[in-house]
Design an enzyme around this catalytic site. Structure first.
Site, short mmCIF file in Angstrom:
data_model
loop_
_atom_site.label_atom_id
_atom_site.label_comp_id
_atom_site.label_asym_id
_atom_site.label_seq_id
_atom_site.Cartn_x
_atom_site.Cartn_y
_atom_site.Cartn_z
N ASP A 65 0.88 -1.18 0.00
CA ASP A 65 0.00 0.00 0.00
C ASP A 65 0.91 1.22 0.00
O ASP A 65 1.65 1.45 0.97
CB ASP A 65 -0.87 -0.04 1.26
CG ASP A 65 -1.75 1.18 1.40
OD1 ASP A 65 -1.62 2.12 0.59
OD2 ASP A 65 -2.56 1.20 2.35
N ASN A 92 2.61 5.72 -9.88
CA ASN A 92 1.39 5.73 -10.66
C ASN A 92 0.13 5.47 -9.84
O ASN A 92 -0.95 5.93 -10.20
CB ASN A 92 1.52 4.66 -11.77
CG ASN A 92 0.19 4.37 -12.43
OD1 ASN A 92 -0.26 5.13 -13.29
ND2 ASN A 92 -0.46 3.29 -12.02
N TYR A 165 -9.64 14.68 -5.36
CA TYR A 165 -8.79 14.19 -6.45
C TYR A 165 -8.02 15.34 -7.10
O TYR A 165 -6.79 15.27 -7.29
CB TYR A 165 -9.67 13.47 -7.49
CG TYR A 165 -8.91 12.85 -8.64
CD1 TYR A 165 -8.34 11.60 -8.50
CD2 TYR A 165 -8.76 13.52 -9.85
CE1 TYR A 165 -7.63 11.02 -9.55
CE2 TYR A 165 -8.06 12.95 -10.90
CZ TYR A 165 -7.51 11.70 -10.75
OH TYR A 165 -6.81 11.12 -11.78
N LYS A 169 -3.91 16.03 -7.21
CA LYS A 169 -3.12 16.16 -8.45
C LYS A 169 -2.43 17.52 -8.52
O LYS A 169 -1.29 17.64 -8.99
CB LYS A 169 -4.01 15.92 -9.67
CG LYS A 169 -4.58 14.49 -9.75
CD LYS A 169 -3.49 13.43 -9.83
CE LYS A 169 -4.04 12.03 -9.99
NZ LYS A 169 -3.00 11.01 -10.13
C1 BGC Z 1 -9.44 10.98 -14.15
C2 BGC Z 1 -10.48 10.42 -15.10
C3 BGC Z 1 -10.94 11.53 -16.05
C4 BGC Z 1 -9.77 12.27 -16.67
C5 BGC Z 1 -10.22 13.46 -17.50
C6 BGC Z 1 -8.34 11.62 -14.94
O1 BGC Z 1 -7.33 12.07 -14.10
O2 BGC Z 1 -8.95 9.93 -13.33
O3 BGC Z 1 -11.58 9.91 -14.38
O4 BGC Z 1 -11.72 10.96 -17.08
O5 BGC Z 1 -8.90 12.70 -15.67
O6 BGC Z 1 -11.19 14.25 -16.86
#
Ligand code: BGC
Length: 267
Positions: A65, A92, A165, A169
């Site tokens: 993990d 990744n 998310y 990022k």
């Molecule tokens: C996400 C996907 C998404 C893509 C474009 C990626 O980082 O994990 O779910 O389709 O970005 O929006």
């Protein structure tokens, strides 16, 4: 200057599915031995190892993990035990756990940050330690090591309903650039790939019906969804000496998603 990663040793996290799987197989086909990290579905990791061996390279599957400091240390120890050292780390492993902000639990926030951002830091830190310990081996690569962070177009594009998310990022971007600045003098190259919409299990609802796919394609100037191999080819290049002067860069592999296609007929 070498055009491949021949004879190099790689770790790819989250390599039993999607982009990680394609990257692990492409690195093997380009000549690397590969540690296939996974956290669940061991049989899928074994399948990737079989593909690596079919390509004539050595592969092992290692459970860890990436959000767990001790497990990441054990992952690198397993790589060193099997292959002697590590030259390439592709951080990744990542996940989505989506919710509107008002409904997002603290557990959802933490889980995504822990895996996507802290997990990449822990892997990058172990990689840097190993690269510093070994230094440059000129017969292997011009660099002491290469770290590739798997980011997303959402390090740039805000994403309603995905605050955890997108924040993870965005964090990867600054982490990657800060690490790159710090360790470049030691001949360690840290870069990122920012994939757009790639056909993988993480975004299945966005492509599995024709209605969803046609909505998605409105966001992609190049007019097709990406395939994991599109990202894998970029990863092999970033891992090889072909990109030896590329340091602290994000390579967008997104069919133009970050070109603000909404403005092509408006604004
Ligand atoms: C996400 C996907 C998404 C893509 C474009 C990626 O980082 O994990 O779910 O389709 O970005 O929006």
């Amino acid at each position: 200057m070498r055009s491949s990663v021949d004879g190099q040793k790689a770790i790819v996290t989250g390599a039993n599915s999607g982009i990680g799987r394609a990257v692990a197989i492409a690195l093997a086909r380009a000549g690397a031995d590969v540690v296939v990290n996974y956290v669940d579905r061991a049989e899928a990791a074994d399948d990737v190892v079989a593909e690596i061996r079919a390509a004539g390279r050595n592969g092992i599957a290692v459970h860890a993990d990436v959000a767990d400091e001790g497990e990441v240390a054990a992952l690198f120890a397993a790589a060193r035990a099997a292959f002697g050292t590590v030259d390439i780390v592709v951080a990744n492993a990542g996940l989505q756990d989506d919710a509107p902000a008002a409904a997002m639990t603290l557990a959802q926030w933490h889980r995504v940050m822990d895996v996507n951002l802290t997990g990449q830091f822990l892997c990058a830190r172990e990689a840097i330690r190993e690269f510093l310990r070994r230094g440059v081996v000129a017969s292997v690569s011009a660099a002491a090591g290469k770290i590739i962070c798997m980011s997303s177009v959402h390090q740039t594009i805000p994403w309603a309903g995905h605050a955890n998310y997108a924040a993870s990022k965005g964090g990867i971007r600054m982490m990657m650039e800060s690490l790159a600045q710090e360790v470049a003098p030691r001949r360690i190259r840290v870069n990122a790939i920012a994939p757009g919409a790639i056909r993988t299990p993480i975004n299945r609802p966005a492509w599995e019906t024709s209605e969803a796919l046609s909505r998605l394609l409105q966001l992609i100037p190049y007019g097709r969804i990406g395939e994991p191999e599109d990202v894998a080819r970029a990863a092999v290049w970033l891992a090889s000496d072909e990109s030896d002067y590329v340091v602290g860069t994000t390579l967008y592999v997104d069919g133009g998603m970050t070109l603000f296609p909404g403005f092509s007929t408006n604004g």
